[in-house]
Design a protein around this motif. Structure first.
Motif, PDB file in Angstrom:
ATOM      1  N   LYS A   4      42.455   9.036 -26.192  1.00  0.00           N
ATOM      2  CA  LYS A   4      41.813  10.251 -26.309  1.00  0.00           C
ATOM      3  C   LYS A   4      42.193  10.788 -27.638  1.00  0.00           C
ATOM      4  O   LYS A   4      43.166  10.436 -28.210  1.00  0.00           O
ATOM      5  N   VAL A   5      41.160  11.448 -28.095  1.00  0.00           N
ATOM      6  CA  VAL A   5      41.618  11.859 -29.599  1.00  0.00           C
ATOM      7  C   VAL A   5      42.388  13.388 -29.424  1.00  0.00           C
ATOM      8  O   VAL A   5      41.879  14.302 -28.637  1.00  0.00           O
ATOM      9  N   ILE A   6      43.385  13.260 -29.940  1.00  0.00           N
ATOM     10  CA  ILE A   6      44.459  14.385 -29.827  1.00  0.00           C
ATOM     11  C   ILE A   6      44.297  15.216 -31.247  1.00  0.00           C
ATOM     12  O   ILE A   6      44.268  16.348 -31.286  1.00  0.00           O
ATOM     13  N   GLY A   7      44.277  14.300 -32.292  1.00  0.00           N
ATOM     14  CA  GLY A   7      44.005  15.166 -33.717  1.00  0.00           C
ATOM     15  C   GLY A   7      42.850  14.271 -34.540  1.00  0.00           C
ATOM     16  O   GLY A   7      42.981  12.902 -34.396  1.00  0.00           O
ATOM     17  N   ARG A   8      42.109  14.909 -35.104  1.00  0.00           N
ATOM     18  CA  ARG A   8      40.878  14.307 -36.011  1.00  0.00           C
ATOM     19  C   ARG A   8      40.941  14.565 -37.419  1.00  0.00           C
ATOM     20  O   ARG A   8      39.933  14.108 -38.239  1.00  0.00           O
ATOM     21  N   TRP A   9      41.778  15.561 -37.618  1.00  0.00           N
ATOM     22  CA  TRP A   9      41.547  15.848 -39.021  1.00  0.00           C
ATOM     23  C   TRP A   9      42.513  15.159 -40.133  1.00  0.00           C
ATOM     24  O   TRP A   9      43.527  14.758 -39.888  1.00  0.00           O
TER      25      TRP A   9
END
Length: 244
Positions: A4-9
């Protein structure tokens, strides 16, 4: 295996989101891949912090480890409240013990890892690591379980020596820090076109683009990567879950 993507930046979190962070769920394991700025807050939308069994820290840049100190405080409190029975295992990428240091508090145990480390669990889950081409000592991780393989490169320049580690992955999670017309290597990173090319040469099944830039139309990143990679290209989104 679920991710699961929690943070993408990259660099800093956009409003209400986070930098690098991914929740890996395999069997009874809940493993956090990187713990960047804002990750701890976002993660609690999906699990309680005491449910985490391990955290992997790819390198010592703040957009990948800024929330690690707060996570240690959470583990200390959870141990005192008896919500956590076993200290959280922190798998921290370091070239040597003399490398960067973090304070270790009650509720956490730090394990130094490098490109030769292999971590195997009784249920067949295996984590292996490889060094990437970045401006700090940085490790990617290969996760193998039940015949499936997930690879997360963390930060890297385009580097074809990584291909053996990525080969035939069911999912490759890699950075697209810049658009195709940018010289990303100058900043220690990779652009969208290079991400697609690396995925193609490694023969992976699916490509997830993350570590996204704060300017331009990020939807273009997917289009640019697809010019070099014929498989499925997914742009990381807050809360996105991929099941393998």
């Amino acid at each position: 295996m679920k991710i699961k993507v929690i943070g993408r930046w990259g660099a800093y979190p956009k409003r209400g989101e986070a930098t690098a962070g991914f929740l890996l769920e395999v069997g009874t394991h809940k493993i956090l891949l990187d713990c960047g700025s804002g990750v701890l807050s976002v993660l609690q939308n999906y699990i309680e912090l005491h449910e985490l069994t391990a955290v992997f820290v790819s390198h010592n840049h703040f957009d990948h480890m800024a929330d690690l100190g707060s996570l240690q405080y959470a583990c200390l409190i959870d141990m005192d409240l008896k919500q956590r029975d076993i200290p959280l295992q922190m798998l921290v990428a370091k070239e040597s013990k003399a490398d960067w240091t973090i304070p270790t508090l009650k509720g956490t145990i730090e394990q130094l890892i490098n490109q030769d480390t292999i971590i195997s669990f009784e249920d067949g889950l295996t984590l292996t690591f490889f060094q990437t081409d970045h401006d700090a000592y940085c490790l990617g991780v290969k996760v193998s379980y039940g015949g499936k393989k997930l690879v997360y490169t963390a930060d890297t320049r385009y580097d074809e020596t990584l291909i053996p580690h990525l080969q035939d992955a069911d999912l490759l999670m890699t950075e697209a820090s810049f658009y195709a017309n940018f010289d990303a290597a100058r900043y220690g990173h990779m652009n969208s076109s290079e991400a697609g090319l690396l995925a193609s040469k490694a023969g992976v099944k699916k490509l997830l683009l993350t570590h996204l830039p704060h300017f331009g139309d990020i939807q273009l990143l997917r289009e640019e990567a697809s010019r070099n990679f014929s498989g499925e290209v997914v742009l990381a989104e807050y809360g996105l879950q991929i099941v393998l």
